[in-house]
Design a protein around this motif. Sequence first.
Motif, PDB file in Angstrom:
ATOM      1  N   THR A   1      -2.459 -28.640 -39.033  1.00 41.16           N
ATOM      2  CA  THR A   1      -3.294 -28.795 -38.142  1.00 41.16           C
ATOM      3  C   THR A   1      -4.477 -29.413 -39.048  1.00 41.16           C
ATOM      4  O   THR A   1      -4.740 -28.534 -40.186  1.00 41.16           O
ATOM      5  CB  THR A   1      -3.756 -27.778 -37.274  1.00 41.16           C
ATOM      6  N   LEU A   2      -5.300 -30.255 -38.394  1.00 37.46           N
ATOM      7  CA  LEU A   2      -6.463 -31.025 -38.978  1.00 37.46           C
ATOM      8  C   LEU A   2      -7.571 -30.560 -38.044  1.00 37.46           C
ATOM      9  O   LEU A   2      -7.401 -30.837 -37.092  1.00 37.46           O
ATOM     10  CB  LEU A   2      -6.509 -32.278 -39.146  1.00 37.46           C
ATOM     11  N   THR A   3      -8.706 -29.736 -38.470  1.00 42.62           N
ATOM     12  CA  THR A   3      -9.866 -29.450 -37.490  1.00 42.62           C
ATOM     13  C   THR A   3     -11.096 -29.913 -37.897  1.00 42.62           C
ATOM     14  O   THR A   3     -11.338 -29.956 -39.189  1.00 42.62           O
ATOM     15  CB  THR A   3     -10.010 -27.636 -37.747  1.00 42.62           C
ATOM     16  N   ILE A   4     -11.960 -30.552 -37.112  1.00 39.31           N
ATOM     17  CA  ILE A   4     -12.874 -31.144 -37.133  1.00 39.31           C
ATOM     18  C   ILE A   4     -14.033 -30.203 -36.243  1.00 39.31           C
ATOM     19  O   ILE A   4     -13.826 -30.188 -35.182  1.00 39.31           O
ATOM     20  CB  ILE A   4     -13.016 -32.497 -36.797  1.00 39.31           C
ATOM     21  N   GLN A   5     -15.124 -29.612 -36.970  1.00 39.69           N
ATOM     22  CA  GLN A   5     -15.968 -28.844 -36.114  1.00 39.69           C
ATOM     23  C   GLN A   5     -17.049 -29.587 -36.135  1.00 39.69           C
ATOM     24  O   GLN A   5     -17.496 -30.392 -36.735  1.00 39.69           O
ATOM     25  CB  GLN A   5     -16.226 -27.641 -37.145  1.00 39.69           C
ATOM     26  N   ARG A   6     -18.016 -29.268 -34.824  1.00 41.65           N
ATOM     27  CA  ARG A   6     -19.261 -29.928 -34.744  1.00 41.65           C
ATOM     28  C   ARG A   6     -18.926 -31.486 -34.817  1.00 41.65           C
ATOM     29  O   ARG A   6     -19.666 -32.077 -35.540  1.00 41.65           O
ATOM     30  CB  ARG A   6     -20.294 -29.322 -35.440  1.00 41.65           C
ATOM     31  N   THR A   7     -18.264 -31.924 -34.149  1.00 38.17           N
ATOM     32  CA  THR A   7     -17.876 -33.609 -34.327  1.00 38.17           C
ATOM     33  C   THR A   7     -18.938 -34.408 -34.210  1.00 38.17           C
ATOM     34  O   THR A   7     -20.072 -34.213 -33.277  1.00 38.17           O
ATOM     35  CB  THR A   7     -16.612 -33.877 -33.195  1.00 38.17           C
TER      36      THR A   7
ATOM     37  N   GLN B   1     -20.380 -38.754 -33.789  1.00 34.68           N
ATOM     38  CA  GLN B   1     -19.925 -40.029 -33.365  1.00 34.68           C
ATOM     39  C   GLN B   1     -19.096 -40.662 -34.597  1.00 34.68           C
ATOM     40  O   GLN B   1     -18.022 -41.359 -34.538  1.00 34.68           O
ATOM     41  CB  GLN B   1     -20.739 -40.865 -32.919  1.00 34.68           C
ATOM     42  N   GLU B   2     -19.546 -40.461 -36.020  1.00 32.14           N
ATOM     43  CA  GLU B   2     -18.790 -41.187 -36.935  1.00 32.14           C
ATOM     44  C   GLU B   2     -17.364 -40.739 -37.575  1.00 32.14           C
ATOM     45  O   GLU B   2     -16.527 -41.303 -38.052  1.00 32.14           O
ATOM     46  CB  GLU B   2     -19.836 -41.188 -38.224  1.00 32.14           C
ATOM     47  N   ASP B   3     -17.024 -39.269 -36.514  1.00 30.14           N
ATOM     48  CA  ASP B   3     -15.735 -39.030 -36.786  1.00 30.14           C
ATOM     49  C   ASP B   3     -14.808 -39.776 -36.112  1.00 30.14           C
ATOM     50  O   ASP B   3     -13.459 -39.646 -36.258  1.00 30.14           O
ATOM     51  CB  ASP B   3     -15.703 -37.613 -36.537  1.00 30.14           C
ATOM     52  N   SER B   4     -15.232 -40.730 -35.138  1.00 30.36           N
ATOM     53  CA  SER B   4     -14.251 -41.479 -33.960  1.00 30.36           C
ATOM     54  C   SER B   4     -13.259 -42.273 -35.094  1.00 30.36           C
ATOM     55  O   SER B   4     -14.046 -43.277 -35.936  1.00 30.36           O
ATOM     56  CB  SER B   4     -15.008 -42.283 -33.400  1.00 30.36           C
ATOM     57  N   ALA B   5     -12.019 -42.165 -35.056  1.00 30.57           N
ATOM     58  CA  ALA B   5     -11.155 -42.822 -35.781  1.00 30.57           C
ATOM     59  C   ALA B   5      -9.645 -42.592 -35.278  1.00 30.57           C
ATOM     60  O   ALA B   5      -9.523 -41.838 -34.446  1.00 30.57           O
ATOM     61  CB  ALA B   5     -11.353 -42.658 -37.234  1.00 30.57           C
ATOM     62  N   VAL B   6      -8.933 -43.185 -36.045  1.00 31.40           N
ATOM     63  CA  VAL B   6      -7.442 -42.915 -35.739  1.00 31.40           C
ATOM     64  C   VAL B   6      -7.194 -41.979 -36.985  1.00 31.40           C
ATOM     65  O   VAL B   6      -6.904 -42.519 -38.114  1.00 31.40           O
ATOM     66  CB  VAL B   6      -6.253 -43.983 -35.636  1.00 31.40           C
ATOM     67  N   TYR B   7      -6.321 -40.773 -36.621  1.00 24.60           N
ATOM     68  CA  TYR B   7      -6.283 -39.793 -37.730  1.00 24.60           C
ATOM     69  C   TYR B   7      -4.464 -39.917 -37.861  1.00 24.60           C
ATOM     70  O   TYR B   7      -3.836 -39.720 -36.989  1.00 24.60           O
ATOM     71  CB  TYR B   7      -6.623 -38.295 -37.245  1.00 24.60           C
ATOM     72  N   LEU B   8      -4.061 -40.257 -38.912  1.00 24.43           N
ATOM     73  CA  LEU B   8      -2.870 -40.511 -39.407  1.00 24.43           C
ATOM     74  C   LEU B   8      -2.226 -39.267 -40.395  1.00 24.43           C
ATOM     75  O   LEU B   8      -2.846 -38.802 -41.187  1.00 24.43           O
ATOM     76  CB  LEU B   8      -2.661 -41.721 -40.014  1.00 24.43           C
ATOM     77  N   CYS B   9      -1.059 -39.003 -39.827  1.00 23.88           N
ATOM     78  CA  CYS B   9      -0.191 -37.896 -40.862  1.00 23.88           C
ATOM     79  C   CYS B   9       0.820 -38.563 -41.396  1.00 23.88           C
ATOM     80  O   CYS B   9       1.492 -39.486 -40.725  1.00 23.88           O
ATOM     81  CB  CYS B   9      -0.132 -36.839 -39.960  1.00 23.88           C
ATOM     82  N   ALA B  10       1.243 -38.282 -42.629  1.00 25.58           N
ATOM     83  CA  ALA B  10       2.424 -38.733 -43.193  1.00 25.58           C
ATOM     84  C   ALA B  10       3.071 -37.719 -44.059  1.00 25.58           C
ATOM     85  O   ALA B  10       2.541 -36.699 -44.135  1.00 25.58           O
ATOM     86  CB  ALA B  10       2.090 -40.023 -44.175  1.00 25.58           C
ATOM     87  N   SER B  11       4.325 -37.968 -44.042  1.00 25.15           N
ATOM     88  CA  SER B  11       4.891 -36.812 -45.101  1.00 25.15           C
ATOM     89  C   SER B  11       6.051 -37.788 -45.797  1.00 25.15           C
ATOM     90  O   SER B  11       6.499 -38.626 -45.592  1.00 25.15           O
ATOM     91  CB  SER B  11       5.925 -35.756 -44.167  1.00 25.15           C
ATOM     92  N   SER B  12       6.275 -37.141 -47.144  1.00 26.86           N
ATOM     93  CA  SER B  12       7.344 -37.337 -47.800  1.00 26.86           C
ATOM     94  C   SER B  12       8.160 -36.440 -48.461  1.00 26.86           C
ATOM     95  O   SER B  12       7.670 -35.106 -48.372  1.00 26.86           O
ATOM     96  CB  SER B  12       6.558 -38.307 -48.884  1.00 26.86           C
ATOM     97  N   LEU B  13       9.356 -36.590 -49.121  1.00 28.08           N
ATOM     98  CA  LEU B  13      10.041 -35.656 -49.620  1.00 28.08           C
ATOM     99  C   LEU B  13       9.516 -34.815 -50.677  1.00 28.08           C
ATOM    100  O   LEU B  13       9.686 -33.779 -50.846  1.00 28.08           O
ATOM    101  CB  LEU B  13      11.556 -36.520 -50.240  1.00 28.08           C
ATOM    102  N   GLU B  14       8.719 -35.530 -51.466  1.00 22.12           N
ATOM    103  CA  GLU B  14       8.106 -34.792 -52.704  1.00 22.12           C
ATOM    104  C   GLU B  14       7.144 -36.037 -53.435  1.00 22.12           C
ATOM    105  O   GLU B  14       7.330 -37.047 -53.718  1.00 22.12           O
ATOM    106  CB  GLU B  14       9.272 -34.636 -53.826  1.00 22.12           C
ATOM    107  N   ARG B  15       5.822 -35.563 -53.562  1.00 27.69           N
ATOM    108  CA  ARG B  15       4.693 -36.137 -53.902  1.00 27.69           C
ATOM    109  C   ARG B  15       4.908 -36.726 -55.524  1.00 27.69           C
ATOM    110  O   ARG B  15       4.588 -37.769 -55.648  1.00 27.69           O
ATOM    111  CB  ARG B  15       3.307 -35.292 -53.822  1.00 27.69           C
TER     112      ARG B  15
END
Lengths: 111, 115
Positions: free
Chosen positions: B76-82, B84-98
């Motif tokens: 979970t990604l938490t943004i407190q006290r949002t 207006q500049e926080d407006s965006a598309v938030y993307l999550c990615a995963s991989s087998l191993e960094r």
Amino acid sequence: DQQVKQNSPSLSVQEGRISILNCDYTNSMFDYFLWYKKYPAEGPTFLISISSIKDKNEDGRFTVFLNKSAKHLSLHIVPSQPGDSAVYFCAAKASAQKLVFGQGTRLTINP
Amino acid sequence: GAGVSQSPSNKVTEKGKDVELRCDPISGHTALYWYRQSLGQGLEFLIYFQGNSAPDKSGLPSDRFSAERTGGSVSTLTIQRTQQEDSAVYLCASSLERGLNQPQHFGDGTRLSIL
């Protein structure tokens, strides 16, 4: 400092012709490069990658070329199809470091 | 499904409210990443998890942003006290191993709009 640059924000190509998307980088420590394709309202989709020990990698209609001396990467799509219309991002990383993305190039394939 | 799943797909909230974004990575992927894409910009790295630990938080833009991952899976990604500049598309990615040259696979993102 923009370490990965895609200098063309957009590109139009006729269906059936070759699409060439370009990417330049500044960090000589980058050793792994990737291309992603993104449709609106969807996440980026992995297309193809290349390690710095190679200068070419091919997968079907997609070929990535790497010129380390010029710090230049390109993606060739041939033949181009209407479904290829999307935003293309190049990305690079050094060893276990984070991926650094370019700004993207919007490719439009015209019938 | 087999891909990375993010929820909600869209979130509209008032300035000053807290928001929580969820990411369910591909099963078996130990590495998880959060990015954001502001309008007309490329993808900006936020934070990386290996298992439940976050060895790289260098991209978090302020202390209003935090993330956690439990059980080596959901994050979970938490943004407190949002703001207006926080407006965006938030993307999550995963991989087998960094550490290895493994491609990251992305979810469809959460489009966050701060009024």
